[in-house]
Scaffold this motif. Structure first.
Motif, PDB file in Angstrom:
ATOM      1  N   ILE A  85       0.846  -1.197   0.000  1.00  0.00           N
ATOM      2  CA  ILE A  85       0.000   0.000   0.000  1.00  0.00           C
ATOM      3  C   ILE A  85       0.883   1.249   0.000  1.00  0.00           C
ATOM      4  N   ALA A  86       0.453   2.255  -0.758  1.00  0.00           N
ATOM      5  CA  ALA A  86       1.152   3.548  -0.775  1.00  0.00           C
ATOM      6  C   ALA A  86       0.115   4.661  -0.702  1.00  0.00           C
ATOM      7  N   VAL A  87       0.598   5.862  -0.464  1.00  0.00           N
ATOM      8  CA  VAL A  87      -0.270   7.044  -0.394  1.00  0.00           C
ATOM      9  C   VAL A  87      -0.016   7.901  -1.620  1.00  0.00           C
ATOM     10  N   ALA A  88      -1.073   8.232  -2.336  1.00  0.00           N
ATOM     11  CA  ALA A  88      -0.945   9.060  -3.536  1.00  0.00           C
ATOM     12  C   ALA A  88      -0.470  10.452  -3.151  1.00  0.00           C
ATOM     13  N   GLU A  89       0.425  10.996  -3.947  1.00  0.00           N
ATOM     14  CA  GLU A  89       0.921  12.346  -3.719  1.00  0.00           C
ATOM     15  C   GLU A  89       1.266  12.999  -5.031  1.00  0.00           C
ATOM     16  N   GLU A  90       1.305  14.306  -5.019  1.00  0.00           N
ATOM     17  CA  GLU A  90       1.625  15.042  -6.237  1.00  0.00           C
ATOM     18  C   GLU A  90       3.134  15.056  -6.445  1.00  0.00           C
ATOM     19  N   SER A  91       3.527  14.990  -7.714  1.00  0.00           N
ATOM     20  CA  SER A  91       4.943  15.055  -8.070  1.00  0.00           C
ATOM     21  C   SER A  91       5.075  15.770  -9.400  1.00  0.00           C
ATOM     22  N   VAL A  92       6.312  16.149  -9.724  1.00  0.00           N
ATOM     23  CA  VAL A  92       6.555  16.836 -10.993  1.00  0.00           C
ATOM     24  C   VAL A  92       6.309  15.860 -12.136  1.00  0.00           C
ATOM     25  N   VAL A  93       5.539  16.284 -13.099  1.00  0.00           N
ATOM     26  CA  VAL A  93       5.177  15.427 -14.224  1.00  0.00           C
ATOM     27  C   VAL A  93       6.230  15.545 -15.316  1.00  0.00           C
ATOM     28  N   GLY A  94       6.759  14.414 -15.737  1.00  0.00           N
ATOM     29  CA  GLY A  94       7.752  14.402 -16.798  1.00  0.00           C
ATOM     30  C   GLY A  94       7.115  14.242 -18.165  1.00  0.00           C
ATOM     31  N   ASP A  95       7.875  14.622 -19.178  1.00  0.00           N
ATOM     32  CA  ASP A  95       7.472  14.435 -20.561  1.00  0.00           C
ATOM     33  C   ASP A  95       8.571  13.620 -21.207  1.00  0.00           C
ATOM     34  N   THR A  96       8.328  12.338 -21.409  1.00  0.00           N
ATOM     35  CA  THR A  96       9.391  11.421 -21.815  1.00  0.00           C
ATOM     36  C   THR A  96       9.601  11.426 -23.321  1.00  0.00           C
ATOM     37  N   ALA A  97      10.866  11.576 -23.734  1.00  0.00           N
ATOM     38  CA  ALA A  97      11.248  11.434 -25.135  1.00  0.00           C
ATOM     39  C   ALA A  97      11.916  10.080 -25.293  1.00  0.00           C
ATOM     40  N   ASP A  98      11.362   9.232 -26.150  1.00  0.00           N
ATOM     41  CA  ASP A  98      11.881   7.882 -26.364  1.00  0.00           C
ATOM     42  C   ASP A  98      12.689   7.883 -27.651  1.00  0.00           C
ATOM     43  N   LEU A  99      14.020   7.684 -27.546  1.00  0.00           N
ATOM     44  CA  LEU A  99      14.917   7.885 -28.676  1.00  0.00           C
ATOM     45  C   LEU A  99      15.938   6.764 -28.793  1.00  0.00           C
ATOM     46  N   PRO A 100      16.462   6.514 -29.999  1.00  0.00           N
ATOM     47  CA  PRO A 100      17.488   5.478 -30.182  1.00  0.00           C
ATOM     48  C   PRO A 100      18.844   5.939 -29.672  1.00  0.00           C
ATOM     49  N   ALA A 101      19.643   4.991 -29.200  1.00  0.00           N
ATOM     50  CA  ALA A 101      20.975   5.326 -28.681  1.00  0.00           C
ATOM     51  C   ALA A 101      21.918   4.161 -28.951  1.00  0.00           C
TER      52      ALA A 101
END
Length: 398
Positions: free
Chosen positions: A59-75
């Protein structure tokens, strides 16, 4: 409306009806529910404490966090350029001995091969000649100085001897510099100068860094050229304790990628193999692909990352906004709806939620779960399986 939402609404209506009829006389012949029995509820899974422990529910407690914007790229994984050595002979010669081969671990200064080099022999000869001339010129200068003090020789003869001594010293220094340029240090120069005939031309090809020999391009008796004459590397030594991941950044993504942003690297199966951060982004685009490069410097002591390996890089290019997020595994699909399980009484209730974007392994919850609410962070799939089993008549008490 889905079956789960309809069932939830129906259950709420039944509760209201039951509350409105509390004062109505009961049927004397009605059978009361036995202790320990649970009223059938849509989306509810009842669990005993023992079953809870066995299923590994967390069990965990929901909390606000900074929302990321993920870039999925080849490497691509590459050797770190400052930990890679292309070892080219500085003088030409014939391979006399080979002391290392592919796969060998070497330290800085270890001898990799020995060449018989006529060029080196000439350099050593010039150095020895320069030393001899310097000693003679210096002795002549000292003698002329004593004679000048005694009034036996002239100032002109003394000045000539002094000039000859300085010239001889310069020629000896030039010969020594030529040997240093050939990769021969001072101690080795002295050893070569005093070596017997035939050994003065033995050129030792050494490792400039510690690491593993990954390429060898020599054979006994082979004639090789010096690097300045067009010679190619005889050995390549690499230290892969630190590697680079070069991420291909498309032009459309350049404005979102910055230094210090978190990066996750995953293999073809989706398994995360390394984590780091963007260390550098090239300011220019490659002409052919019209892409830039974001470099990630990664420790690789265990050798898990192999140069030449292709991976996927997920770069978290956050905007700074905050929202309620939960781990991706906490959200499951039940009867066509996204739900999270929340603790309620002696069990868990599947609560419909509206989800947003996914970033860094977490899902944004736009509606249905508030900051501070408890939820099942690990084990949601297990509860879903229990719920589906109950739907087929498996019962609720576990």
């Amino acid at each position: 409306m889905t079956r789960l939402s309809m069932a939830t609404a129906t259950a709420a209506l039944l509760v209201l009806v039951a509350c409105g009829s509390e004062r109505q006389p009961t049927n004397a012949g009605a059978e009361e529910p036995h202790e320990g029995e649970h009223e059938e509820r849509a989306g509810f899974v009842a669990l005993t404490p023992d079953a809870l422990a066995d299923l590994g529910i967390e069990i965990a407690v929901a909390e606000e966090s900074v929302v990321g914007d993920t870039a999925d790229l080849p490497a691509e994984i590459r050797f770190a350029a400052d930990r890679l050595a292309m070892i080219v002979p500085r003088v030409g010669g014939v391979v006399h001995a080979i002391d290392a081969t592919e796969g060998d671990i070497v330290d800085a200064g270890d001898v990799l091969a020995v060449l018989d080099s006529g060029r080196l022999a000439s350099l050593v000869s010039a150095y020895k000649e320069g030393e001899a001339q310097e000693r003679y010129a210096q002795a002549t200068y000292e003698r002329k100085r004593r004679l000048l003090d005694q009034g036996v020789t002239s100032e002109a003869e003394f000045a000539e001897a002094r000039q000859a001594a300085a010239g001889a010293a310069a020629r000896r220094e030039a010969a020594e510099t030529a040997l240093h340029a050939a990769g021969v240090d001072h101690d080795r120069i002295e050893a070569l100068a005093s070596s017997p005939d035939g050994a003065a031309g033995r050129y030792r090809l050494t490792a400039p860094i510690a690491g593993r020999v990954i390429e060898r391009h020599l054979a006994l008796g082979q004639s090789v050229q010096a690097g300045e004459d067009g010679g190619s590397p005889a050995f390549v030594v690499a230290d892969d304790a630190v590697v680079w991941a070069d991420v291909q950044i498309y032009a459309v993504d350049l404005d979102r990628i910055r230094e210090s942003q978190p990066v996750r690297l995953s293999d073809r199966s989706g398994t995360i193999v390394a984590e780091g951060e963007v260390a550098f982004v090239t300011p220019q685009l490659t002409e052919g692909t019209r892409t830039a490069t974001a470099r990630v410097v990664l420790p690789n002591e265990n050798g898990r990352l192999r140069p030449g390996q292709y991976v996927r890089a997920s770069i978290e290019a956050g905007s700074g906004a905050t929202a309620v997020t939960v781990p991706s595994e906490a959200v499951v699909r039940v009867e066509g709806e996204d739900v999270v399980f929340v603790p309620e009484g002696d069990g868990y209730l599947a609560k419909p939620v509206r989800t947003g974007r996914t970033a860094g392994g977490r899902v944004v919850i736009e509606d249905g779960l508030a900051s501070g609410d408890s939820f099942v962070a690990s084990g949601a799939f297990t509860l879903k399986a229990e719920l589906e089993k109950d739907a087929f008549g498996g019962g609720h008490a576990h």
